[in-house]
Write a protein that holds these residues in place. Structure first.
Motif, PDB file in Angstrom:
ATOM      1  N   VAL A  59     -33.382  24.726  58.233  1.00 12.13           N
ATOM      2  CA  VAL A  59     -32.220  24.050  57.659  1.00 12.13           C
ATOM      3  C   VAL A  59     -32.241  24.157  56.131  1.00 12.13           C
ATOM      4  CG1 VAL A  59     -31.045  21.823  57.400  1.00 12.13           C
ATOM      5  CG2 VAL A  59     -31.954  22.519  59.639  1.00 12.13           C
ATOM      6  N   ALA A  60     -33.389  23.989  55.516  1.00  9.27           N
ATOM      7  CA  ALA A  60     -33.475  24.097  54.053  1.00  9.27           C
ATOM      8  C   ALA A  60     -33.048  25.489  53.582  1.00  9.27           C
ATOM      9  CB  ALA A  60     -34.897  23.788  53.578  1.00  9.27           C
ATOM     10  N   GLY A  61     -33.428  26.507  54.329  1.00  6.44           N
ATOM     11  CA  GLY A  61     -33.032  27.869  53.987  1.00  6.44           C
ATOM     12  C   GLY A  61     -31.535  28.090  54.110  1.00  6.44           C
ATOM     13  N   MET A  62     -30.919  27.440  55.085  1.00  5.47           N
ATOM     14  CA  MET A  62     -29.463  27.522  55.251  1.00  5.47           C
ATOM     15  C   MET A  62     -28.771  26.817  54.096  1.00  5.47           C
ATOM     16  SD  MET A  62     -29.418  26.605  59.327  1.00  5.47           S
ATOM     17  CE  MET A  62     -27.676  26.278  59.450  1.00  5.47           C
ATOM     18  N   VAL A  63     -29.213  25.597  53.811  1.00  8.47           N
ATOM     19  CA  VAL A  63     -28.554  24.740  52.834  1.00  8.47           C
ATOM     20  C   VAL A  63     -28.630  25.326  51.416  1.00  8.47           C
ATOM     21  CG1 VAL A  63     -28.722  22.470  51.721  1.00  8.47           C
ATOM     22  CG2 VAL A  63     -28.756  22.639  54.202  1.00  8.47           C
ATOM     23  N   ARG A  64     -29.702  26.003  51.091  1.00 13.29           N
ATOM     24  CA  ARG A  64     -29.822  26.525  49.721  1.00 13.29           C
ATOM     25  C   ARG A  64     -28.787  27.613  49.417  1.00 13.29           C
ATOM     26  NH1 ARG A  64     -33.907  29.995  51.552  1.00 13.29           N
ATOM     27  NH2 ARG A  64     -33.416  32.078  50.798  1.00 13.29           N
ATOM     28  N   LEU A  65     -28.135  28.148  50.446  1.00 16.14           N
ATOM     29  CA  LEU A  65     -27.113  29.178  50.268  1.00 16.14           C
ATOM     30  C   LEU A  65     -25.702  28.600  50.179  1.00 16.14           C
ATOM     31  CD1 LEU A  65     -28.555  31.620  52.941  1.00 16.14           C
ATOM     32  CD2 LEU A  65     -28.777  31.816  50.452  1.00 16.14           C
ATOM     33  N   LEU A  66     -25.588  27.277  50.292  1.00 11.78           N
ATOM     34  CA  LEU A  66     -24.292  26.631  50.401  1.00 11.78           C
ATOM     35  C   LEU A  66     -23.835  25.992  49.096  1.00 11.78           C
ATOM     36  CD1 LEU A  66     -24.765  24.783  53.817  1.00 11.78           C
ATOM     37  CD2 LEU A  66     -23.855  27.080  53.392  1.00 11.78           C
ATOM     38  N   HIS A  67     -22.544  26.073  48.857  1.00 14.87           N
ATOM     39  CA  HIS A  67     -21.907  25.381  47.752  1.00 14.87           C
ATOM     40  C   HIS A  67     -21.961  23.880  48.024  1.00 14.87           C
ATOM     41  CE1 HIS A  67     -18.620  24.022  45.137  1.00 14.87           C
ATOM     42  NE2 HIS A  67     -18.874  25.110  44.422  1.00 14.87           N
ATOM     43  N   GLN A  68     -22.057  23.077  47.002  1.00 15.66           N
ATOM     44  CA  GLN A  68     -22.141  21.612  47.143  1.00 15.66           C
ATOM     45  C   GLN A  68     -20.986  21.050  47.959  1.00 15.66           C
ATOM     46  OE1 GLN A  68     -24.806  19.884  46.163  1.00 15.66           O
ATOM     47  NE2 GLN A  68     -23.960  17.961  46.904  1.00 15.66           N
ATOM     48  N   ASP A  69     -19.805  21.663  47.847  1.00 19.62           N
ATOM     49  CA  ASP A  69     -18.609  21.168  48.534  1.00 19.62           C
ATOM     50  C   ASP A  69     -18.279  21.976  49.792  1.00 19.62           C
ATOM     51  OD1 ASP A  69     -18.201  19.219  46.532  1.00 19.62           O
ATOM     52  OD2 ASP A  69     -17.194  20.699  45.260  1.00 19.62           O
ATOM     53  N   VAL A  70     -19.288  22.558  50.413  1.00 21.21           N
ATOM     54  CA  VAL A  70     -19.083  23.411  51.583  1.00 21.21           C
ATOM     55  C   VAL A  70     -18.313  22.667  52.685  1.00 21.21           C
ATOM     56  CG1 VAL A  70     -21.300  22.818  52.683  1.00 21.21           C
ATOM     57  CG2 VAL A  70     -20.194  25.032  53.173  1.00 21.21           C
ATOM     58  N   ILE A  71     -17.438  23.407  53.332  1.00 18.47           N
ATOM     59  CA  ILE A  71     -16.722  22.895  54.502  1.00 18.47           C
ATOM     60  C   ILE A  71     -17.194  23.694  55.705  1.00 18.47           C
ATOM     61  CG2 ILE A  71     -14.470  22.683  55.634  1.00 18.47           C
ATOM     62  CD1 ILE A  71     -13.282  22.384  52.794  1.00 18.47           C
ATOM     63  N   PHE A  72     -17.549  22.988  56.767  1.00 18.52           N
ATOM     64  CA  PHE A  72     -17.942  23.622  58.026  1.00 18.52           C
ATOM     65  C   PHE A  72     -16.994  23.147  59.113  1.00 18.52           C
ATOM     66  CE2 PHE A  72     -19.995  23.242  62.159  1.00 18.52           C
ATOM     67  CZ  PHE A  72     -20.327  24.572  62.391  1.00 18.52           C
ATOM     68  N   ARG A  73     -16.499  24.110  59.907  1.00 14.97           N
ATOM     69  CA  ARG A  73     -15.650  23.774  61.058  1.00 14.97           C
ATOM     70  C   ARG A  73     -16.112  24.587  62.264  1.00 14.97           C
ATOM     71  NH1 ARG A  73     -11.061  24.872  57.151  1.00 14.97           N
ATOM     72  NH2 ARG A  73     -10.649  22.844  56.225  1.00 14.97           N
ATOM     73  N   ASN A  74     -16.128  23.937  63.412  1.00 11.21           N
ATOM     74  CA  ASN A  74     -16.437  24.627  64.657  1.00 11.21           C
ATOM     75  C   ASN A  74     -15.248  24.486  65.597  1.00 11.21           C
ATOM     76  OD1 ASN A  74     -18.662  25.933  66.380  1.00 11.21           O
ATOM     77  ND2 ASN A  74     -17.804  24.360  67.705  1.00 11.21           N
ATOM     78  N   TYR A  75     -14.792  25.630  66.100  1.00 11.56           N
ATOM     79  CA  TYR A  75     -13.683  25.667  67.051  1.00 11.56           C
ATOM     80  C   TYR A  75     -14.205  26.200  68.382  1.00 11.56           C
ATOM     81  CZ  TYR A  75     -10.628  25.363  62.949  1.00 11.56           C
ATOM     82  OH  TYR A  75     -10.005  24.966  61.791  1.00 11.56           O
ATOM     83  N   PHE A 114     -16.576  32.224  49.874  1.00  8.60           N
ATOM     84  CA  PHE A 114     -17.558  32.078  48.808  1.00  8.60           C
ATOM     85  C   PHE A 114     -16.925  31.508  47.546  1.00  8.60           C
ATOM     86  CE2 PHE A 114     -18.514  35.425  51.711  1.00  8.60           C
ATOM     87  CZ  PHE A 114     -19.835  35.194  52.048  1.00  8.60           C
ATOM     88  N   THR A 115     -17.664  30.631  46.873  1.00  4.47           N
ATOM     89  CA  THR A 115     -17.271  30.069  45.590  1.00  4.47           C
ATOM     90  C   THR A 115     -18.509  30.011  44.715  1.00  4.47           C
ATOM     91  OG1 THR A 115     -15.579  28.691  46.651  1.00  4.47           O
ATOM     92  CG2 THR A 115     -16.279  28.039  44.442  1.00  4.47           C
ATOM     93  N   ASP A 116     -18.389  30.484  43.497  1.00  4.53           N
ATOM     94  CA  ASP A 116     -19.503  30.445  42.533  1.00  4.53           C
ATOM     95  C   ASP A 116     -20.769  31.089  43.090  1.00  4.53           C
ATOM     96  OD1 ASP A 116     -17.797  29.019  40.802  1.00  4.53           O
ATOM     97  OD2 ASP A 116     -18.484  27.093  41.594  1.00  4.53           O
ATOM     98  N   GLY A 117     -20.610  32.160  43.874  1.00  2.00           N
ATOM     99  CA  GLY A 117     -21.763  32.889  44.402  1.00  2.00           C
ATOM    100  C   GLY A 117     -22.479  32.209  45.556  1.00  2.00           C
ATOM    101  N   LEU A 118     -21.843  31.193  46.149  1.00  2.00           N
ATOM    102  CA  LEU A 118     -22.436  30.474  47.275  1.00  2.00           C
ATOM    103  C   LEU A 118     -21.418  30.389  48.412  1.00  2.00           C
ATOM    104  CD1 LEU A 118     -24.058  27.553  45.270  1.00  2.00           C
ATOM    105  CD2 LEU A 118     -25.276  29.435  46.382  1.00  2.00           C
ATOM    106  N   ILE A 119     -21.907  30.127  49.621  1.00  2.00           N
ATOM    107  CA  ILE A 119     -21.028  29.974  50.775  1.00  2.00           C
ATOM    108  C   ILE A 119     -20.301  28.627  50.653  1.00  2.00           C
ATOM    109  CG2 ILE A 119     -20.927  29.744  53.281  1.00  2.00           C
ATOM    110  CD1 ILE A 119     -23.550  31.448  53.359  1.00  2.00           C
ATOM    111  N   SER A 120     -18.963  28.674  50.653  1.00  2.00           N
ATOM    112  CA  SER A 120     -18.182  27.447  50.475  1.00  2.00           C
ATOM    113  C   SER A 120     -17.401  27.057  51.732  1.00  2.00           C
ATOM    114  CB  SER A 120     -17.229  27.582  49.295  1.00  2.00           C
ATOM    115  OG  SER A 120     -16.359  28.679  49.486  1.00  2.00           O
ATOM    116  N   LEU A 121     -17.310  27.962  52.706  1.00  2.00           N
ATOM    117  CA  LEU A 121     -16.641  27.655  53.962  1.00  2.00           C
ATOM    118  C   LEU A 121     -17.305  28.439  55.081  1.00  2.00           C
ATOM    119  CD1 LEU A 121     -14.061  26.472  55.536  1.00  2.00           C
ATOM    120  CD2 LEU A 121     -13.138  28.775  55.244  1.00  2.00           C
ATOM    121  N   ILE A 122     -17.565  27.767  56.182  1.00  2.00           N
ATOM    122  CA  ILE A 122     -18.026  28.418  57.401  1.00  2.00           C
ATOM    123  C   ILE A 122     -17.151  27.888  58.532  1.00  2.00           C
ATOM    124  CG2 ILE A 122     -19.927  28.804  59.024  1.00  2.00           C
ATOM    125  CD1 ILE A 122     -21.829  27.900  56.710  1.00  2.00           C
TER     126      ILE A 122
END
Length: 127
Positions: free
Chosen positions: A22-38, A115-123
């Motif tokens: 989880v720490a490895g996943m989170v370090r790639l994410l923008h602070q305001d990341v949005i995650f949605r599962n359909y 991506f925003t600012d070089g990080l993942i911002s939406l998944i």
């Protein structure tokens, strides 16, 4: 960041996901990341912000005894990459939806990354 750099970031994210890191996943994410599962065309999970994502990711590590996402194909479009994914997982505990310990899941789906600012911002995950 280049499309190649974004693809590498996605690869690192998937590697961390498969390793229950989880720490490895989170370090790639923008602070305001949005995650949605359909699932079946309906939104069933949404988080906003890295802390909410982290809590969900930690919770999901308890549901599976093993899990693996395999990237089948990429499709680049502007600041977004669509990834075709094969998924397999083994349930770790009986779940309220009827799945039992040891049940195997296999499905194909796609994930959309922005991506925003070089990080993942939406998944957005679709299955």
């Amino acid at each position: 960041m280049t499309s190649k750099g974004n693809r590498e970031m996605i690869n690192h994210y998937i590697e961390a996901y498969n390793a229950f890191d989880v720490a490895g996943m989170v370090r790639l994410l923008h602070q305001d990341v949005i995650f949605r599962n359909y699932a079946n065309g309906e939104l069933n999970t949404e988080t906003k912000g890295v802390e909410a994502f982290k809590a969900l990711a930690e919770q999901s590590t308890q549901i599976f005894s093993s899990r693996r996402q395999t990237i089948v194909d990429y499709h680049d479009a502007r600041n977004q990459i669509e990834v075709q994914i094969d998924y397999e997982g083994t349930i770790a505990e009986d779940l309220p939806n009827g799945l039992k310990t040891g049940d195997q899941l296999q499905m194909a789906g796609k994930s959309v990354f922005r991506f925003t600012d070089g990080l993942i911002s939406l998944i957005e995950d679709y299955s």
